[in-house]
Scaffold this active site. Structure first.
Site, PDB file in Angstrom:
ATOM      1  N   ASN A   1       0.877  -1.175   0.000  1.00 25.77           N
ATOM      2  CA  ASN A   1       0.000   0.000   0.000  1.00 25.77           C
ATOM      3  C   ASN A   1       0.913   1.224   0.000  1.00 25.77           C
ATOM      4  O   ASN A   1       1.485   1.572   1.034  1.00 25.77           O
ATOM      5  CB  ASN A   1      -0.894  -0.015   1.246  1.00 25.77           C
ATOM      6  CG  ASN A   1      -1.714   1.254   1.364  1.00 25.77           C
ATOM      7  OD1 ASN A   1      -1.758   2.068   0.435  1.00 25.77           O
ATOM      8  ND2 ASN A   1      -2.370   1.438   2.502  1.00 25.77           N
TER       9      ASN A   1
ATOM     10  N   LYS B   1       0.108   4.264  -0.339  1.00 28.26           N
ATOM     11  CA  LYS B   1      -0.534   5.479   0.195  1.00 28.26           C
ATOM     12  C   LYS B   1      -0.266   6.646  -0.768  1.00 28.26           C
ATOM     13  O   LYS B   1      -0.303   6.429  -1.985  1.00 28.26           O
ATOM     14  CB  LYS B   1      -0.042   5.741   1.621  1.00 28.26           C
ATOM     15  CG  LYS B   1      -0.186   4.481   2.501  1.00 28.26           C
ATOM     16  CD  LYS B   1       0.055   4.696   3.952  1.00 28.26           C
ATOM     17  CE  LYS B   1      -0.152   3.370   4.690  1.00 28.26           C
ATOM     18  NZ  LYS B   1      -0.038   3.472   6.135  1.00 28.26           N
TER      19      LYS B   1
ATOM     20  N   HIS C   1      -9.444   1.230   4.717  1.00 26.06           N
ATOM     21  CA  HIS C   1      -8.165   1.385   5.416  1.00 26.06           C
ATOM     22  C   HIS C   1      -8.357   2.323   6.604  1.00 26.06           C
ATOM     23  O   HIS C   1      -9.167   3.244   6.557  1.00 26.06           O
ATOM     24  CB  HIS C   1      -7.112   1.953   4.450  1.00 26.06           C
ATOM     25  CG  HIS C   1      -5.743   1.931   5.062  1.00 26.06           C
ATOM     26  ND1 HIS C   1      -5.286   2.936   5.885  1.00 26.06           N
ATOM     27  CD2 HIS C   1      -4.748   1.016   5.002  1.00 26.06           C
ATOM     28  CE1 HIS C   1      -4.068   2.628   6.298  1.00 26.06           C
ATOM     29  NE2 HIS C   1      -3.712   1.475   5.776  1.00 26.06           N
TER      30      HIS C   1
ATOM     31  N   GLU D   1      -6.784   4.765   7.629  1.00 28.21           N
ATOM     32  CA  GLU D   1      -6.649   6.195   7.308  1.00 28.21           C
ATOM     33  C   GLU D   1      -7.932   6.715   6.644  1.00 28.21           C
ATOM     34  O   GLU D   1      -8.296   7.866   6.829  1.00 28.21           O
ATOM     35  CB  GLU D   1      -5.409   6.416   6.426  1.00 28.21           C
ATOM     36  CG  GLU D   1      -4.130   6.274   7.252  1.00 28.21           C
ATOM     37  CD  GLU D   1      -2.947   5.658   6.535  1.00 28.21           C
ATOM     38  OE1 GLU D   1      -2.898   5.688   5.298  1.00 28.21           O
ATOM     39  OE2 GLU D   1      -2.060   5.114   7.241  1.00 28.21           O
TER      40      GLU D   1
ATOM     41  N   GLU E   1      -5.246  -4.790  10.528  1.00 30.14           N
ATOM     42  CA  GLU E   1      -4.207  -3.781  10.751  1.00 30.14           C
ATOM     43  C   GLU E   1      -4.509  -3.048  12.058  1.00 30.14           C
ATOM     44  O   GLU E   1      -5.297  -2.089  12.065  1.00 30.14           O
ATOM     45  CB  GLU E   1      -4.194  -2.758   9.605  1.00 30.14           C
ATOM     46  CG  GLU E   1      -3.910  -3.363   8.251  1.00 30.14           C
ATOM     47  CD  GLU E   1      -3.335  -2.324   7.283  1.00 30.14           C
ATOM     48  OE1 GLU E   1      -2.201  -2.541   6.819  1.00 30.14           O
ATOM     49  OE2 GLU E   1      -3.989  -1.313   7.016  1.00 30.14           O
TER      50      GLU E   1
ATOM     51  N   GLY F   1       2.637   2.435  10.870  1.00 31.62           N
ATOM     52  CA  GLY F   1       3.599   3.530  10.744  1.00 31.62           C
ATOM     53  C   GLY F   1       4.301   3.891  12.045  1.00 31.62           C
ATOM     54  O   GLY F   1       4.954   4.925  12.143  1.00 31.62           O
TER      55      GLY F   1
ATOM     56  N   SER G   1       3.557  -1.997  10.458  1.00 30.39           N
ATOM     57  CA  SER G   1       4.996  -2.088  10.712  1.00 30.39           C
ATOM     58  C   SER G   1       5.594  -3.457  10.349  1.00 30.39           C
ATOM     59  O   SER G   1       6.444  -3.986  11.066  1.00 30.39           O
ATOM     60  CB  SER G   1       5.325  -1.716  12.157  1.00 30.39           C
ATOM     61  OG  SER G   1       4.975  -0.363  12.399  1.00 30.39           O
TER      62      SER G   1
ATOM     63  N   GLY H   1       3.024  -0.877   4.305  1.00 33.30           N
ATOM     64  CA  GLY H   1       3.146   0.529   3.944  1.00 33.30           C
ATOM     65  C   GLY H   1       4.611   0.883   3.731  1.00 33.30           C
ATOM     66  O   GLY H   1       5.192   0.593   2.682  1.00 33.30           O
TER      67      GLY H   1
HETATM   68  P1  13P Z   1       3.195   0.525   7.696  1.00 37.95           P
HETATM   69  O1  13P Z   1       3.707  -0.749   7.097  1.00 37.95           O
HETATM   70  O2  13P Z   1       3.954   1.735   7.253  1.00 37.95           O
HETATM   71  O3  13P Z   1       3.067   0.431   9.198  1.00 37.95           O
HETATM   72  O4  13P Z   1       1.701   0.750   7.131  1.00 37.95           O
HETATM   73  C1  13P Z   1       0.787  -0.284   7.222  1.00 37.95           C
HETATM   74  C2  13P Z   1      -0.408   0.057   6.403  1.00 37.95           C
HETATM   75  O5  13P Z   1      -1.166   0.960   6.727  1.00 37.95           O
HETATM   76  C3  13P Z   1      -0.649  -0.732   5.186  1.00 37.95           C
HETATM   77  O6  13P Z   1      -1.934  -0.526   4.715  1.00 37.95           O
END
Ligand code: 13P
Length: 254
Positions: free
Chosen positions: A12, A14, A98, A100, A170, A176, A216, A237
């Protein structure tokens, strides 16, 4: 992982990478990793890079996904993209719900349910994201929160659709932050999600659904996560933005 389900490694991106960045990344990762027979690799770049990503898909096992969509087929929805438009440019998956999208853009379980249904209707597969925030985990509400998100997303889907869905667990506190769930914490929730799907449909459907872990995921924790029986892949991510780390994530347990 469980040999009866094909593992899926999803990137992803983003709001990162232009079409030009996407082409060079896709060229390098496919060249360095080669065809993927026993695992699926799904890249979700921003909307503006999807067509470029599709044009450079060469190796077997690689697919593209959008990060979001609207639930209607067309209409006066300024700034939105319909599932059929994504299918038309070659997407096979769409990320739906997601954290976010839920937390920054106010998406509700009802909107996510409608999006998942319309992604299926357009001939693609939704990757539905679920997960609790830190306060909910600390208050012992993880199963209630995740169970409700899963039930709501599946509401109205047939068993044939449900067995194709991909769920991504997640935990919001792990996204993140560098603070990943332990393999045991993730496995516990994945097993719970599978059980919930079994209760709504049946055991066979539940055993076919792929459940990804996200939050992560890094080269140094991927093998331990993928060794758990109900973790069928990862949604990544930060570590999916560099060819070297993403290559390692594709090559988990090798
Ligand atoms: P990270 O791998 O940066 O923690 O992000 C995870 C994520 O939101 C994937 O959709």
């Amino acid at each position: 992982m469980n040999p009866s389900r094909k593992p899926l490694v999803a990137a992803n991106w983003k709001m990162h990478k232009t079409p030009g960045d996407t082409v060079s990344f896709m060229d390098s990762i496919q060249k360095e990793t080669g065809p993927c027979e026993d695992r699926e690799v799904v890249i979700a770049p921003p909307f503006t890079a999807l067509a470029a990503a599709k044009q450079v898909l060469k190796q077997r096992g690689y697919k593209i996904s959008a990060q979001n969509c609207h639930w209607e087929e067309k209409g006066a929805f300024t700034g939105e993209i319909a599932p059929v438009m994504l299918r038309d440019i070659g997407c096979e998956y769409v990320l739906v719900g997601h954290s976010e999208r839920r937390h920054i853009f106010g998406e509700t379980d009802e909107m996510i349910r409608k999006k998942a249904a319309s992604v299926f209707k357009a001939g693609m597969v939704p990757i539905v994201c679920v997960g609790e925030v830190l306060d909910e985990r600390e208050a012992g509400k993880t199963f209630d929160v995740v169970g409700a998100q899963v039930s709501e997303a599946l509401n109205g889907l047939s068993a044939t659709q449900a067995e194709k869905i991909v769920i991504a667990y997640e935990p919001v506190w792990a996204i993140g932050t560098g603070r990943t769930a332990t393999p045991q914490q993730a496995q516990e929730v994945h097993a719970f999600i599978r059980e919930r799907i079994g209760a709504i449909y049946d055991k066979e459907v539940a055993n076919r659904v792929r459940i990804l872990y996200g939050g992560s995921v890094k080269p140094d924790n991927v093998d331990a996560l993928m060794s758990e029986p109900d973790i069928d892949g990862t949604l990544v991510g930060g570590a999916s933005l560099e060819v070297s780390s993403f290559k390692r994530l594709i090559q988990f347990l090798k």
